[in-house]
Every structure is written in structure tokens, then in C-alpha cells.
Motif scaffolding. Structure first.
Motif, mmCIF file in Angstrom:
data_model
loop_
_atom_site.group_PDB
_atom_site.id
_atom_site.type_symbol
_atom_site.label_atom_id
_atom_site.label_comp_id
_atom_site.label_asym_id
_atom_site.label_seq_id
_atom_site.Cartn_x
_atom_site.Cartn_y
_atom_site.Cartn_z
ATOM 1 N N ILE A 121 0.835 -1.207 0.000
ATOM 2 C CA ILE A 121 0.000 0.000 0.000
ATOM 3 C C ILE A 121 0.870 1.257 0.000
ATOM 4 N N ALA A 122 1.986 1.212 0.751
ATOM 5 C CA ALA A 122 2.912 2.355 0.763
ATOM 6 C C ALA A 122 3.538 2.566 -0.610
ATOM 7 N N ARG A 123 3.840 1.451 -1.301
ATOM 8 C CA ARG A 123 4.422 1.563 -2.639
ATOM 9 C C ARG A 123 3.422 2.132 -3.637
ATOM 10 N N ILE A 124 2.162 1.718 -3.534
ATOM 11 C CA ILE A 124 1.115 2.256 -4.418
ATOM 12 C C ILE A 124 0.975 3.767 -4.204
ATOM 13 N N LYS A 125 0.940 4.154 -2.940
ATOM 14 C CA LYS A 125 0.836 5.583 -2.622
ATOM 15 C C LYS A 125 2.055 6.344 -3.129
ATOM 16 N N GLN A 126 3.239 5.742 -2.962
ATOM 17 C CA GLN A 126 4.487 6.374 -3.388
ATOM 18 C C GLN A 126 4.483 6.640 -4.891
ATOM 19 N N LEU A 127 4.039 5.656 -5.654
ATOM 20 C CA LEU A 127 3.995 5.819 -7.112
ATOM 21 C C LEU A 127 2.933 6.824 -7.538
ATOM 22 N N SER A 128 1.837 6.899 -6.777
ATOM 23 C CA SER A 128 0.772 7.852 -7.124
ATOM 24 C C SER A 128 1.208 9.290 -6.875
ATOM 25 N N VAL A 129 2.106 9.485 -5.907
ATOM 26 C CA VAL A 129 2.598 10.831 -5.594
ATOM 27 C C VAL A 129 3.421 11.380 -6.753
ATOM 28 N N ASP A 130 4.037 10.488 -7.527
ATOM 29 C CA ASP A 130 4.832 10.925 -8.681
ATOM 30 C C ASP A 130 3.977 11.531 -9.782
ATOM 31 N N LYS A 131 2.643 11.389 -9.650
ATOM 32 C CA LYS A 131 1.676 11.946 -10.615
ATOM 33 C C LYS A 131 1.921 11.432 -12.026
ATOM 34 N N ASP A 132 2.368 10.190 -12.094
ATOM 35 C CA ASP A 132 2.534 9.538 -13.391
ATOM 36 C C ASP A 132 1.677 8.276 -13.373
ATOM 37 N N PRO A 133 0.412 8.385 -13.777
ATOM 38 C CA PRO A 133 -0.488 7.229 -13.696
ATOM 39 C C PRO A 133 0.000 6.037 -14.497
ATOM 40 N N LEU A 134 0.697 6.303 -15.606
ATOM 41 C CA LEU A 134 1.169 5.197 -16.444
ATOM 42 C C LEU A 134 2.209 4.349 -15.703
ATOM 43 N N ALA A 135 3.058 5.021 -14.922
ATOM 44 C CA ALA A 135 4.069 4.292 -14.148
ATOM 45 C C ALA A 135 3.400 3.416 -13.090
ATOM 46 N N LEU A 136 2.348 3.964 -12.456
ATOM 47 C CA LEU A 136 1.618 3.209 -11.441
ATOM 48 C C LEU A 136 0.894 2.014 -12.066
ATOM 49 N N ILE A 137 0.238 2.237 -13.204
ATOM 50 C CA ILE A 137 -0.500 1.151 -13.883
ATOM 51 C C ILE A 137 0.453 0.072 -14.376
ATOM 52 N N LYS A 138 1.597 0.494 -14.927
ATOM 53 C CA LYS A 138 2.583 -0.467 -15.415
ATOM 54 C C LYS A 138 3.101 -1.333 -14.264
ATOM 55 N N TRP A 139 3.418 -0.679 -13.151
ATOM 56 C CA TRP A 139 3.913 -1.417 -11.980
ATOM 57 C C TRP A 139 2.857 -2.408 -11.499
ATOM 58 N N TRP A 140 1.615 -1.970 -11.469
ATOM 59 C CA TRP A 140 0.523 -2.819 -10.989
ATOM 60 C C TRP A 140 0.374 -4.073 -11.843
ATOM 61 N N LYS A 141 0.441 -3.925 -13.137
ATOM 62 C CA LYS A 141 0.255 -5.052 -14.057
ATOM 63 C C LYS A 141 1.417 -6.053 -13.984
ATOM 64 N N GLU A 142 2.555 -5.612 -13.474
ATOM 65 C CA GLU A 142 3.719 -6.499 -13.358
ATOM 66 C C GLU A 142 3.676 -7.363 -12.093
ATOM 67 N N GLN A 143 2.697 -7.110 -11.219
ATOM 68 C CA GLN A 143 2.630 -7.842 -9.954
ATOM 69 C C GLN A 143 2.023 -9.242 -10.154
ATOM 70 N N PRO A 144 2.371 -10.195 -9.282
ATOM 71 C CA PRO A 144 1.817 -11.552 -9.395
ATOM 72 C C PRO A 144 0.304 -11.566 -9.157
ATOM 73 N N LYS A 145 -0.352 -12.638 -9.570
ATOM 74 C CA LYS A 145 -1.811 -12.733 -9.490
ATOM 75 C C LYS A 145 -2.315 -12.611 -8.061
ATOM 76 N N ALA A 146 -1.576 -13.172 -7.116
ATOM 77 C CA ALA A 146 -2.003 -13.102 -5.716
ATOM 78 C C ALA A 146 -2.141 -11.655 -5.259
ATOM 79 N N ILE A 147 -1.317 -10.782 -5.793
ATOM 80 C CA ILE A 147 -1.384 -9.358 -5.445
ATOM 81 C C ILE A 147 -2.524 -8.694 -6.204
#
Length: 299
Positions: free
Chosen positions: A234-260
């Protein structure tokens, strides 16, 4: 060695033979408490050499007594060792009682006679760290560094990292931790210190990368690790959102394993921050997934 001995003998011979050949042995005069003592230079040299020889004999005799396996030597060593062991035992009880300052004093006092000087200094340093006496802890570490052997360096570095983290010397601590992770990647204490350091630095991705090994090694209970995992993600999601780059956040999210990706807490956090970034379409997809999973759990 023989050449040096020959030169030394020649010099001594010169001191004696020179004055004898000249029929003038010279004189040496000493005034002590209004008493005047005079003698020939040769006599002075002989007395000086005799005094040095006696000092040498006493030195050899004293060392022999201390190193002897019998009588005084054995008694002296045993007595000192017993005192050191007693001090260490008292210090350990002090640690258990939470009296870190007194424990550190006893560990330091035991160092000179202890069978392992480095260990006593490291224990003293750790007691000071636990008591937030960071200057004193650093002094003990400096003493430990002077006696530290190769097989003791790992423990020395662990105590050093604890002090660096307390002092917020994160750059130095990270350098040491990364070296330790390369050398001992499955050591539980190294992983715990790395986890603590990365959390304090706000390097949540590094914490996430450590988690699989931490689960395997059982650095903490599974329930504790689950809590750490949730906090880190959750801290990492918030950290990436602060960068105000939604594409970076979405890309990171899609790279996570299915359990996440299928975790409700992470999906809700992602949806919340995506909405804040104006990514309503992606947010709605996640919220729809959340609703579907919640409905399945109810049925």
C-alpha cells in the motif's frame, strides 16, 4: 642478523678499547640529592649494560610466570578469567533486567581479561545502542575494531549496522547491508535489518523484493509478514501515485503476481489513487473486480 651483531660488538669494543689505548678512560659524574658520584666512563657503561641485563631477566621471568601452565601463571590467568566471566554473567542479567547502562559498563570492564575482548566490546556497544547512548556505542565499536578477527567481522558489521540505523546514517548502513545480503542472503538477522532499513528509507520496493526470502527463512511469523507485506504494497502504491505519473503506477501494478492483483486491499488502494490521478476508467475496472470478489465471498 649476524652483521648487525658484529657491528654492535665492534661499537662496544670501541667504547672500551678506545679510552684504554689513549690511557684515558674518561669520567662520568652524577649528582643525586647533593651527593656526587663519579666513576670512569668504562665503569658507567659496564653498570648500564648490567642494569639492562637485569631488566631483561626480570622481563623474561615475569613473562614466564604469566605464561606458565603451573603455579602462579596458571593461578593468575584463571583468577583473571574467572573475574571476567563473572562480570559477563552479571552484565547479561543486567541486560535481561533492562539495565542497559550498567550492563555496558560491566561488559567494558570485562574486556581486558575476557577470553574474547572483541565480544565484550560488541556486547557493550549493543547495550549502549539499546539504551540510545549512541556516542558511547560508537566508542565501543572503535575499540572492537582494533581487536576484531576475520571470523568476527560478520557480527561486528551487524552491530555496526544497528548503530548506523539508529544514527540515521542510511547511506552507510545501506552500503554495509547490501554487502551482507550478497554474502549471507539467507541470514535471518541480515534480512530483518535490511527490512528495517528500507522501511525507514522509504524504499518500499526493496522491502517487497525481500519478502519472498523472508517468508522462506521465517524471519517473522507468517501473520507478521502478512502485515508487513500489506503495509509495503500500500505504501508503494501511494508512493507511485505521488509521482503523478499514472502510467508508471498502472505499469507497476500489471507487473505484480496474481495473488497481489486479486487482493481486495490492494485493489481498493489502487482504485482510490487512480481516481485521484484522474484514471477513472482503470479505477472503475478495479472497483468492479472488488464488488465481484466481495459478492462471491458472501455467497
Amino acid at each position: 642478523m649476524i652483521k648487525v651483531l658484529v657491528i654492535f660488538l665492534v661499537l662496544i669494543a670501541g667504547f672500551f678499547l678506545g679510552p684504554l689505548i689513549q690511557s684515558n678512560q674518561g669520567s662520568a659524574v652524577f649528582v643525586v640529592a647533593n651527593y656526587k658520584i663519579s666513576m670512569s666512563f668504562n665503569s658507567f657503561v659496564i653498570l648500564l649494560l648490567l642494569a639492562l641485563f637485569i631488566i631483561y631477566l626480570f622481563d623474561r621471568l615475569f613473562k614466564k610466570i604469566l605464561n606458565s601452565k603451573r603455579f602462579f601463571g596458571n593461578w593468575f590467568k584463571l583468577n583473571s578469567s574467572q573475574k571476567a566471566n563473572k562480570l559477563i554473567e552479571q552484565a547479561q542479567f543486567m541486560l535481561l533486567e533492562g539495565n542497559y547502562q550498567q550492563a555496558a559498563k560491566l561488559f567494558m570492564k570485562s574486556a581486558k581479561a575476557a577470553s574474547n575482548t572483541t565480544l565484550s566490546y560488541l556486547l557493550a556497544a549493543q547495550a549502549h545502542i539499546d539504551n540510545d547512548q549512541l556516542i558511547e556505542a560508537n566508542q565501543m565499536l572503535e575499540k572492537a575494531a582494533k581487536t576484531c578477527q576475520d571470523n568476527e567481522k560478520f557480527v561486528f558489521q551487524l552491530v555496526q549496522v544497528r548503530l548506523q540505523i539508529k544514527n540515521r546514517e542510511y547511506t552507510s548502513a545501506q552500503t554495509t547491508i547490501e554487502r551482507l545480503l550478497n554474502e549471507n542472503p539467507r541470514n535471518a538477522e541480515v534480512l530483518r535489518l535490511a527490512d528495517q532499513l528500507y522501511y525507514e528509507m522509504g524504499n518500499y520496493q526493496a522491502v517487497i523484493d525481500l519478502l519472498p526470502t523472508m517468508y522462506k527463512i521465517k524471519t517473522y511469523s507468517d501473520s507478521q509478514l502478512d502485515q508487513f507485506k500489506q503495509s509495503a504494497y500500500i505504501a508503494r502504491i501511494k508512493q507511485l501515485s505521488v509521482d503523478k505519473d499514472p502510467l508508471a503506477l498502472i505499469k507497476w501494478w500489471k507487473e505484480q503476481p496474481k495473488a497481489i492483483l486479486n487482493n481486495l486491499s490492494y485493489q481498493k488502494a489502487m482504485a482510490n489513487y487512480l481516481q485521484q490521478l484522474g484514471q477513472t476508467t482503470e479505477a472503475e475496472k478495479l472497483l468492479a473486480s472488488v464488488t465481484k470478489i466481495e459478492n462471491q465471498e458472501r455467497t
